[in-house]
Design a protein around this motif. Structure first.
Motif, PDB file in Angstrom:
ATOM      1  N   PHE A  99      45.594  28.747  39.610  1.00  0.00           N
ATOM      2  CA  PHE A  99      46.901  29.917  39.402  1.00  0.00           C
ATOM      3  C   PHE A  99      46.775  30.409  40.688  1.00  0.00           C
ATOM      4  O   PHE A  99      47.770  30.538  41.404  1.00  0.00           O
ATOM      5  N   LEU A 100      45.730  30.947  41.330  1.00  0.00           N
ATOM      6  CA  LEU A 100      45.732  31.848  42.630  1.00  0.00           C
ATOM      7  C   LEU A 100      46.307  30.925  43.754  1.00  0.00           C
ATOM      8  O   LEU A 100      47.001  31.382  44.609  1.00  0.00           O
ATOM      9  N   ASP A 101      45.889  29.590  43.632  1.00  0.00           N
ATOM     10  CA  ASP A 101      46.126  28.725  44.745  1.00  0.00           C
ATOM     11  C   ASP A 101      47.518  28.401  44.932  1.00  0.00           C
ATOM     12  O   ASP A 101      48.429  28.214  45.903  1.00  0.00           O
ATOM     13  N   ALA A 102      48.172  28.202  43.546  1.00  0.00           N
ATOM     14  CA  ALA A 102      49.763  27.930  43.173  1.00  0.00           C
ATOM     15  C   ALA A 102      50.655  29.142  43.721  1.00  0.00           C
ATOM     16  O   ALA A 102      51.681  28.848  43.818  1.00  0.00           O
ATOM     17  N   MET A 103      50.019  30.407  43.494  1.00  0.00           N
ATOM     18  CA  MET A 103      51.126  31.579  43.924  1.00  0.00           C
ATOM     19  C   MET A 103      51.380  31.586  45.258  1.00  0.00           C
ATOM     20  O   MET A 103      50.802  30.997  46.355  1.00  0.00           O
ATOM     21  N   PRO A 104      52.609  32.384  45.455  1.00  0.00           N
ATOM     22  CA  PRO A 104      53.318  32.348  46.713  1.00  0.00           C
ATOM     23  C   PRO A 104      52.194  33.035  47.819  1.00  0.00           C
ATOM     24  O   PRO A 104      51.585  34.073  47.440  1.00  0.00           O
ATOM     25  N   GLN A 105      51.865  32.537  48.914  1.00  0.00           N
ATOM     26  CA  GLN A 105      51.324  32.932  49.925  1.00  0.00           C
ATOM     27  C   GLN A 105      51.906  34.085  50.902  1.00  0.00           C
ATOM     28  O   GLN A 105      52.148  33.648  51.900  1.00  0.00           O
ATOM     29  N   SER A 106      52.170  34.971  50.324  1.00  0.00           N
ATOM     30  CA  SER A 106      53.083  36.003  50.868  1.00  0.00           C
ATOM     31  C   SER A 106      52.173  37.434  51.143  1.00  0.00           C
ATOM     32  O   SER A 106      51.262  37.828  50.323  1.00  0.00           O
ATOM     33  N   ASP A 107      52.523  38.050  52.316  1.00  0.00           N
ATOM     34  CA  ASP A 107      51.850  39.488  52.584  1.00  0.00           C
ATOM     35  C   ASP A 107      52.130  40.628  51.562  1.00  0.00           C
ATOM     36  O   ASP A 107      51.398  41.382  51.290  1.00  0.00           O
ATOM     37  N   ASN A 108      53.224  40.393  50.831  1.00  0.00           N
ATOM     38  CA  ASN A 108      53.781  41.036  49.769  1.00  0.00           C
ATOM     39  C   ASN A 108      53.236  40.897  48.395  1.00  0.00           C
ATOM     40  O   ASN A 108      53.300  41.415  47.541  1.00  0.00           O
ATOM     41  N   THR A 109      52.369  39.637  48.262  1.00  0.00           N
ATOM     42  CA  THR A 109      51.859  39.244  47.054  1.00  0.00           C
ATOM     43  C   THR A 109      50.302  40.178  46.780  1.00  0.00           C
ATOM     44  O   THR A 109      49.707  40.349  47.305  1.00  0.00           O
ATOM     45  N   LEU A 110      50.418  40.601  45.593  1.00  0.00           N
ATOM     46  CA  LEU A 110      48.960  41.486  45.075  1.00  0.00           C
ATOM     47  C   LEU A 110      48.171  40.580  44.495  1.00  0.00           C
ATOM     48  O   LEU A 110      48.562  40.386  43.334  1.00  0.00           O
ATOM     49  N   VAL A 111      46.999  40.447  44.661  1.00  0.00           N
ATOM     50  CA  VAL A 111      45.951  39.657  44.102  1.00  0.00           C
ATOM     51  C   VAL A 111      44.873  40.670  43.846  1.00  0.00           C
ATOM     52  O   VAL A 111      44.041  40.966  44.689  1.00  0.00           O
ATOM     53  N   VAL A 112      44.894  41.021  42.477  1.00  0.00           N
ATOM     54  CA  VAL A 112      43.815  42.180  42.208  1.00  0.00           C
ATOM     55  C   VAL A 112      42.611  41.539  41.485  1.00  0.00           C
ATOM     56  O   VAL A 112      42.670  41.003  40.361  1.00  0.00           O
ATOM     57  N   PHE A 113      41.444  41.744  41.946  1.00  0.00           N
ATOM     58  CA  PHE A 113      40.205  41.256  41.445  1.00  0.00           C
ATOM     59  C   PHE A 113      39.632  42.779  40.801  1.00  0.00           C
ATOM     60  O   PHE A 113      39.038  43.442  41.608  1.00  0.00           O
ATOM     61  N   ASP A 114      39.675  42.769  39.580  1.00  0.00           N
ATOM     62  CA  ASP A 114      38.992  43.787  38.727  1.00  0.00           C
ATOM     63  C   ASP A 114      37.602  43.334  38.368  1.00  0.00           C
ATOM     64  O   ASP A 114      37.429  42.919  37.470  1.00  0.00           O
ATOM     65  N   VAL A 115      36.617  43.959  39.032  1.00  0.00           N
ATOM     66  CA  VAL A 115      35.052  43.650  38.898  1.00  0.00           C
ATOM     67  C   VAL A 115      34.919  44.175  37.508  1.00  0.00           C
ATOM     68  O   VAL A 115      35.164  45.103  37.069  1.00  0.00           O
ATOM     69  N   ASN A 116      34.307  43.404  36.552  1.00  0.00           N
ATOM     70  CA  ASN A 116      33.756  43.876  35.334  1.00  0.00           C
ATOM     71  C   ASN A 116      32.337  43.151  34.808  1.00  0.00           C
ATOM     72  O   ASN A 116      32.282  42.026  34.228  1.00  0.00           O
ATOM     73  N   LEU A 117      31.430  43.598  35.406  1.00  0.00           N
ATOM     74  CA  LEU A 117      30.030  43.213  35.071  1.00  0.00           C
ATOM     75  C   LEU A 117      29.608  43.375  33.678  1.00  0.00           C
ATOM     76  O   LEU A 117      29.453  44.692  33.252  1.00  0.00           O
ATOM     77  N   ARG A 118      29.461  42.396  32.991  1.00  0.00           N
ATOM     78  CA  ARG A 118      29.276  42.598  31.208  1.00  0.00           C
ATOM     79  C   ARG A 118      28.221  41.550  31.004  1.00  0.00           C
ATOM     80  O   ARG A 118      28.262  40.452  31.540  1.00  0.00           O
ATOM     81  N   GLN A 119      27.008  42.076  30.536  1.00  0.00           N
ATOM     82  CA  GLN A 119      26.091  41.202  29.692  1.00  0.00           C
ATOM     83  C   GLN A 119      25.558  40.317  30.654  1.00  0.00           C
ATOM     84  O   GLN A 119      25.034  39.152  30.082  1.00  0.00           O
ATOM     85  N   GLY A 120      25.579  40.410  31.963  1.00  0.00           N
ATOM     86  CA  GLY A 120      24.936  39.346  32.730  1.00  0.00           C
ATOM     87  C   GLY A 120      25.890  38.137  32.892  1.00  0.00           C
ATOM     88  O   GLY A 120      25.643  37.181  33.493  1.00  0.00           O
ATOM     89  N   PHE A 121      27.363  38.325  32.700  1.00  0.00           N
ATOM     90  CA  PHE A 121      28.231  37.033  32.831  1.00  0.00           C
ATOM     91  C   PHE A 121      28.692  37.109  34.181  1.00  0.00           C
ATOM     92  O   PHE A 121      29.868  37.413  34.187  1.00  0.00           O
ATOM     93  N   TYR A 122      27.924  37.021  35.195  1.00  0.00           N
ATOM     94  CA  TYR A 122      28.432  37.029  36.485  1.00  0.00           C
ATOM     95  C   TYR A 122      27.392  36.549  37.444  1.00  0.00           C
ATOM     96  O   TYR A 122      26.146  36.443  36.946  1.00  0.00           O
ATOM     97  N   ASN A 123      27.607  36.021  38.641  1.00  0.00           N
ATOM     98  CA  ASN A 123      26.721  35.834  39.757  1.00  0.00           C
ATOM     99  C   ASN A 123      27.135  36.142  41.072  1.00  0.00           C
ATOM    100  O   ASN A 123      28.489  36.271  41.138  1.00  0.00           O
ATOM    101  N   LYS A 124      26.477  35.957  41.973  1.00  0.00           N
ATOM    102  CA  LYS A 124      26.817  36.052  43.322  1.00  0.00           C
ATOM    103  C   LYS A 124      27.967  35.374  43.827  1.00  0.00           C
ATOM    104  O   LYS A 124      28.896  35.961  44.312  1.00  0.00           O
ATOM    105  N   GLU A 125      27.787  34.172  43.499  1.00  0.00           N
ATOM    106  CA  GLU A 125      28.814  33.046  44.010  1.00  0.00           C
ATOM    107  C   GLU A 125      30.260  33.419  43.212  1.00  0.00           C
ATOM    108  O   GLU A 125      31.267  33.245  43.923  1.00  0.00           O
ATOM    109  N   ILE A 126      30.367  33.615  42.017  1.00  0.00           N
ATOM    110  CA  ILE A 126      31.733  34.140  41.469  1.00  0.00           C
ATOM    111  C   ILE A 126      32.293  35.360  42.117  1.00  0.00           C
ATOM    112  O   ILE A 126      33.377  35.370  42.352  1.00  0.00           O
TER     113      ILE A 126
END
Length: 294
Positions: free
Chosen positions: A138-165
Protein backbone atom coordinates in the motif's frame (compact mmCIF):
# COMPACT_ATOMS: atom_id res chain seq x y z
CA UNK A 1 -14.99 7.31 -2.82
CA UNK A 2 -13.90 9.69 -5.61
CA UNK A 3 -11.78 12.07 -3.55
CA UNK A 4 -8.02 12.13 -4.17
CA UNK A 5 -7.19 13.39 -0.67
CA UNK A 6 -8.29 10.44 1.44
CA UNK A 7 -6.87 9.85 4.92
CA UNK A 8 -6.45 6.15 5.68
CA UNK A 9 -6.15 4.29 8.96
CA UNK A 10 -4.70 0.87 8.19
CA UNK A 11 -4.28 -2.22 10.36
CA UNK A 12 -6.19 -3.83 13.20
CA UNK A 13 -10.02 -3.74 13.50
CA UNK A 14 -11.22 -5.48 16.64
CA UNK A 15 -13.39 -5.49 19.72
CA UNK A 16 -12.00 -4.17 22.99
CA UNK A 17 -13.67 -6.36 25.62
CA UNK A 18 -13.98 -4.26 28.79
CA UNK A 19 -15.69 -4.94 32.11
CA UNK A 20 -18.76 -2.95 31.01
CA UNK A 21 -19.00 -4.77 27.67
CA UNK A 22 -17.32 -4.68 24.27
CA UNK A 23 -16.42 -1.55 22.33
CA UNK A 24 -15.19 -1.32 18.78
CA UNK A 25 -11.47 -0.62 18.75
CA UNK A 26 -8.19 -0.83 16.96
CA UNK A 27 -6.01 2.19 16.24
CA UNK A 28 -6.90 2.49 12.51
CA UNK A 29 -10.64 2.75 13.16
CA UNK A 30 -10.08 5.18 16.02
CA UNK A 31 -7.77 7.31 13.84
CA UNK A 32 -10.08 7.33 10.79
CA UNK A 33 -13.13 8.07 12.93
CA UNK A 34 -11.55 11.14 14.53
CA UNK A 35 -10.12 12.37 11.21
CA UNK A 36 -13.66 12.20 9.78
CA UNK A 37 -14.83 14.48 12.61
CA UNK A 38 -12.44 17.12 11.21
CA UNK A 39 -14.46 17.06 7.99
CA UNK A 40 -11.87 15.13 5.99
CA UNK A 41 -12.60 12.04 3.85
CA UNK A 42 -11.25 9.04 5.74
CA UNK A 43 -11.25 5.27 5.33
CA UNK A 44 -10.50 2.30 7.57
CA UNK A 45 -8.56 -0.57 5.98
CA UNK A 46 -8.60 -3.92 7.78
CA UNK A 47 -10.11 -7.40 7.77
CA UNK A 48 -12.76 -9.17 9.86
CA UNK A 49 -14.00 -12.73 10.01
CA UNK A 50 -17.18 -14.14 8.52
CA UNK A 51 -18.66 -14.21 12.01
CA UNK A 52 -21.17 -12.25 14.07
CA UNK A 53 -18.40 -10.10 15.60
CA UNK A 54 -17.29 -9.17 12.08
CA UNK A 55 -20.87 -8.30 11.11
CA UNK A 56 -21.10 -6.05 14.15
CA UNK A 57 -17.86 -4.19 13.33
CA UNK A 58 -19.07 -3.44 9.80
CA UNK A 59 -22.49 -2.35 11.09
CA UNK A 60 -20.88 -0.21 13.79
CA UNK A 61 -18.55 1.60 11.38
CA UNK A 62 -21.40 2.14 8.91
CA UNK A 63 -23.60 3.57 11.68
CA UNK A 64 -20.83 6.07 12.46
CA UNK A 65 -20.77 7.09 8.79
CA UNK A 66 -17.23 5.80 8.49
CA UNK A 67 -16.04 4.64 5.06
CA UNK A 68 -14.21 1.32 5.19
CA UNK A 69 -12.44 -1.16 2.96
CA UNK A 70 -12.63 -4.22 5.20
CA UNK A 71 -12.30 -7.67 3.69
CA UNK A 72 -13.99 -10.79 5.11
CA UNK A 73 -11.36 -13.51 5.60
CA UNK A 74 -11.51 -17.09 7.00
CA UNK A 75 -10.13 -16.16 10.44
CA UNK A 76 -11.94 -15.02 13.60
CA UNK A 77 -12.58 -11.32 14.09
CA UNK A 78 -10.00 -9.82 16.43
CA UNK A 79 -10.68 -9.31 20.13
CA UNK A 80 -8.67 -7.77 22.95
CA UNK A 81 -9.29 -8.28 26.66
CA UNK A 82 -8.84 -4.85 28.26
CA UNK A 83 -8.33 -4.46 32.00
CA UNK A 84 -8.36 -0.85 33.26
CA UNK A 85 -6.17 -0.27 36.32
CA UNK A 86 -6.92 2.18 39.14
CA UNK A 87 -5.16 5.03 37.29
CA UNK A 88 -7.38 4.44 34.22
CA UNK A 89 -4.49 2.90 32.24
CA UNK A 90 -5.49 -0.05 30.02
CA UNK A 91 -3.69 -3.42 30.01
CA UNK A 92 -4.25 -5.51 26.87
CA UNK A 93 -4.39 -9.22 26.04
CA UNK A 94 -4.46 -9.33 22.23
CA UNK A 95 -5.68 -12.54 20.57
CA UNK A 96 -3.42 -13.96 17.83
CA UNK A 97 -3.94 -15.34 14.30
CA UNK A 98 -7.10 -13.33 13.73
CA UNK A 99 -8.65 -11.61 10.71
CA UNK A 100 -6.66 -8.37 10.88
CA UNK A 101 -3.43 -10.39 10.79
CA UNK A 102 -4.49 -11.48 7.28
CA UNK A 103 -5.46 -8.31 5.38
CA UNK A 104 -5.26 -9.19 1.67
CA UNK A 105 -3.82 -6.84 -0.96
CA UNK A 106 -6.59 -6.32 -3.51
CA UNK A 107 -7.27 -4.22 -6.60
CA UNK A 108 -9.69 -1.93 -4.68
CA UNK A 109 -7.00 -1.44 -2.01
CA UNK A 110 -4.43 -0.45 -4.64
CA UNK A 111 -6.95 1.97 -6.16
CA UNK A 112 -7.44 3.50 -2.69
CA UNK A 113 -3.66 3.85 -2.21
CA UNK A 114 -3.43 5.91 -5.41
CA UNK A 115 -5.94 8.42 -3.93
CA UNK A 116 -4.47 8.58 -0.43
CA UNK A 117 -3.17 11.90 0.95
CA UNK A 118 -2.20 10.58 4.39
CA UNK A 119 -1.98 7.14 5.98
CA UNK A 120 -1.45 6.03 9.56
CA UNK A 121 -0.16 2.53 10.29
CA UNK A 122 1.41 0.88 13.33
CA UNK A 123 3.75 -1.90 14.35
CA UNK A 124 1.07 -4.15 15.90
CA UNK A 125 -0.65 -4.76 12.54
CA UNK A 126 2.67 -5.99 11.15
CA UNK A 127 3.10 -8.92 13.55
CA UNK A 128 1.93 -11.30 10.78
CA UNK A 129 3.66 -11.40 7.37
CA UNK A 130 0.37 -11.19 5.40
CA UNK A 131 -0.76 -7.84 6.79
CA UNK A 132 2.83 -6.60 6.93
CA UNK A 133 3.26 -7.21 3.19
CA UNK A 134 -0.10 -5.59 2.45
CA UNK A 135 0.86 -2.45 4.39
CA UNK A 136 4.19 -2.21 2.55
CA UNK A 137 2.56 -2.69 -0.86
CA UNK A 138 0.00 0.00 0.00
CA UNK A 139 2.80 2.43 0.93
CA UNK A 140 4.57 1.60 -2.35
CA UNK A 141 1.42 2.39 -4.33
CA UNK A 142 0.72 5.77 -2.68
CA UNK A 143 1.62 9.00 -4.52
CA UNK A 144 5.29 9.75 -3.83
CA UNK A 145 4.78 13.45 -3.12
CA UNK A 146 6.31 15.85 -0.60
CA UNK A 147 2.75 16.66 0.47
CA UNK A 148 1.85 13.04 1.29
CA UNK A 149 1.92 12.20 4.99
CA UNK A 150 2.99 8.68 5.95
CA UNK A 151 2.51 8.32 9.71
CA UNK A 152 4.08 5.43 11.63
CA UNK A 153 2.46 5.22 15.06
CA UNK A 154 4.66 2.91 17.13
CA UNK A 155 2.56 0.61 19.33
CA UNK A 156 4.73 -1.91 21.16
CA UNK A 157 2.35 -4.53 22.55
CA UNK A 158 3.07 -7.93 24.12
CA UNK A 159 6.34 -8.40 22.25
CA UNK A 160 4.59 -8.17 18.85
CA UNK A 161 7.48 -6.25 17.28
CA UNK A 162 11.13 -6.58 16.33
CA UNK A 163 13.97 -4.33 15.24
CA UNK A 164 13.59 -5.17 11.55
CA UNK A 165 9.89 -4.15 11.47
CA UNK A 166 10.60 -0.94 13.39
CA UNK A 167 13.56 0.03 11.17
CA UNK A 168 11.62 -0.63 7.96
CA UNK A 169 8.58 1.30 9.19
CA UNK A 170 10.67 4.29 10.31
CA UNK A 171 12.43 4.37 6.97
CA UNK A 172 9.04 4.27 5.15
CA UNK A 173 7.34 7.03 7.15
CA UNK A 174 7.85 10.79 7.21
CA UNK A 175 5.96 11.36 10.48
CA UNK A 176 6.88 9.20 13.48
CA UNK A 177 4.69 9.07 16.60
CA UNK A 178 6.09 7.42 19.71
CA UNK A 179 5.55 7.64 23.46
CA UNK A 180 8.24 8.02 26.11
CA UNK A 181 8.18 4.35 27.20
CA UNK A 182 8.37 3.14 23.60
CA UNK A 183 11.24 5.55 22.92
CA UNK A 184 13.26 4.01 25.77
CA UNK A 185 12.64 0.50 24.36
CA UNK A 186 13.49 1.54 20.79
CA UNK A 187 16.64 3.36 21.92
CA UNK A 188 17.82 0.26 23.74
CA UNK A 189 17.23 -1.85 20.62
CA UNK A 190 18.99 0.67 18.38
CA UNK A 191 22.00 1.09 20.68
CA UNK A 192 21.76 4.60 22.13
CA UNK A 193 20.23 4.16 25.60
CA UNK A 194 22.28 6.64 27.64
CA UNK A 195 21.08 10.01 26.32
CA UNK A 196 18.02 12.07 27.20
CA UNK A 197 14.68 11.71 25.45
CA UNK A 198 14.93 14.89 23.41
CA UNK A 199 18.37 13.94 22.05
CA UNK A 200 17.02 10.51 21.10
CA UNK A 201 14.26 12.28 19.14
CA UNK A 202 16.72 14.52 17.29
CA UNK A 203 18.76 11.42 16.37
CA UNK A 204 15.71 9.60 14.96
CA UNK A 205 14.50 12.73 13.13
CA UNK A 206 17.86 13.04 11.35
CA UNK A 207 18.59 9.34 10.86
CA UNK A 208 15.25 8.69 9.10
CA UNK A 209 14.95 12.12 7.43
CA UNK A 210 11.55 12.73 9.03
CA UNK A 211 9.30 15.74 8.50
CA UNK A 212 8.08 15.40 12.09
CA UNK A 213 8.53 13.29 15.21
CA UNK A 214 5.73 13.36 17.80
CA UNK A 215 6.71 12.33 21.33
CA UNK A 216 3.93 11.90 23.90
CA UNK A 217 4.87 11.69 27.57
CA UNK A 218 1.53 11.10 29.33
CA UNK A 219 0.96 13.62 32.10
CA UNK A 220 4.36 15.17 31.34
CA UNK A 221 3.23 16.75 28.09
CA UNK A 222 4.09 16.16 24.46
CA UNK A 223 6.58 17.38 21.88
CA UNK A 224 6.59 17.77 18.10
CA UNK A 225 10.09 17.86 16.63
CA UNK A 226 10.62 19.27 13.14
CA UNK A 227 14.02 20.00 11.59
CA UNK A 228 15.46 22.87 13.64
CA UNK A 229 12.42 23.36 15.88
CA UNK A 230 10.45 21.78 18.72
CA UNK A 231 6.90 22.45 19.96
CA UNK A 232 5.95 21.54 23.54
CA UNK A 233 2.43 21.39 24.98
CA UNK A 234 1.61 20.51 28.61
CA UNK A 235 -1.01 17.84 29.20
CA UNK A 236 -4.29 19.34 30.51
CA UNK A 237 -5.46 18.07 33.89
CA UNK A 238 -8.80 16.30 33.41
CA UNK A 239 -10.92 13.71 35.21
CA UNK A 240 -9.86 10.53 33.39
CA UNK A 241 -12.56 7.97 32.59
CA UNK A 242 -10.12 5.85 30.59
CA UNK A 243 -7.24 6.46 28.18
CA UNK A 244 -8.38 3.96 25.52
CA UNK A 245 -7.95 5.56 22.10
CA UNK A 246 -6.55 8.84 23.44
CA UNK A 247 -3.30 8.46 21.52
CA UNK A 248 -5.16 7.68 18.29
CA UNK A 249 -7.32 10.78 18.71
CA UNK A 250 -4.14 12.84 19.27
CA UNK A 251 -2.67 11.58 16.00
CA UNK A 252 -5.92 12.12 14.10
CA UNK A 253 -6.42 15.65 15.41
CA UNK A 254 -2.81 16.57 14.64
CA UNK A 255 -2.89 15.20 11.07
CA UNK A 256 -6.41 16.51 10.46
CA UNK A 257 -5.40 20.01 11.57
CA UNK A 258 -2.24 19.96 9.45
CA UNK A 259 -4.22 18.90 6.38
CA UNK A 260 -6.66 21.75 7.01
CA UNK A 261 -3.74 24.20 6.81
CA UNK A 262 -2.97 24.81 10.47
CA UNK A 263 0.63 25.28 11.62
CA UNK A 264 2.53 22.54 13.47
CA UNK A 265 2.16 24.47 16.75
CA UNK A 266 -1.58 25.03 16.30
CA UNK A 267 -2.12 21.42 15.17
CA UNK A 268 -0.23 20.26 18.27
CA UNK A 269 -2.47 22.37 20.51
CA UNK A 270 -5.62 20.90 18.92
CA UNK A 271 -4.22 17.36 19.28
CA UNK A 272 -3.56 17.84 23.01
CA UNK A 273 -7.01 19.33 23.60
CA UNK A 274 -8.68 16.50 21.65
CA UNK A 275 -6.88 13.63 23.39
CA UNK A 276 -7.55 15.18 26.82
CA UNK A 277 -11.27 15.29 25.98
CA UNK A 278 -11.25 11.63 24.83
CA UNK A 279 -9.71 10.70 28.22
CA UNK A 280 -12.80 12.12 29.95
CA UNK A 281 -15.06 9.74 27.97
CA UNK A 282 -15.54 5.98 28.12
CA UNK A 283 -14.29 4.26 24.98
CA UNK A 284 -12.21 5.42 22.03
CA UNK A 285 -14.82 7.05 19.76
CA UNK A 286 -16.76 9.83 21.46
CA UNK A 287 -18.25 12.66 19.41
CA UNK A 288 -15.86 15.61 19.71
CA UNK A 289 -17.11 19.10 20.61
CA UNK A 290 -17.56 21.18 17.43
CA UNK A 291 -15.09 23.85 18.56
CA UNK A 292 -12.26 21.28 18.52
CA UNK A 293 -12.75 20.27 14.90
CA UNK A 294 -13.31 23.64 13.16
Amino acid sequence: MENNNIVVGMGEALWDVLAEGKKIGGAPANFAYHVSQFGLPSCVVSAVGGDALGDEILENLTSKGLTHLIERVPYPTGTVQVEIDQAGIPQYEIKENVAWDNIPYTAPLEALALRTKAVCFGSLAQRNVVSRNTINRFLDAMPQSDNTLVVFDVNLRQGFYNKEILCNSMSRCNVLKINDEELVTVSRMFGYPGIDLQDKCWILLGKYNLKMLILTCGINGSYVFTPGNVSFQPTPKVDVADTVGAGDSFTAAFIGSLLKGKSVTESHRVAVQTSAYVCTCNGAMPVLPKEYTC
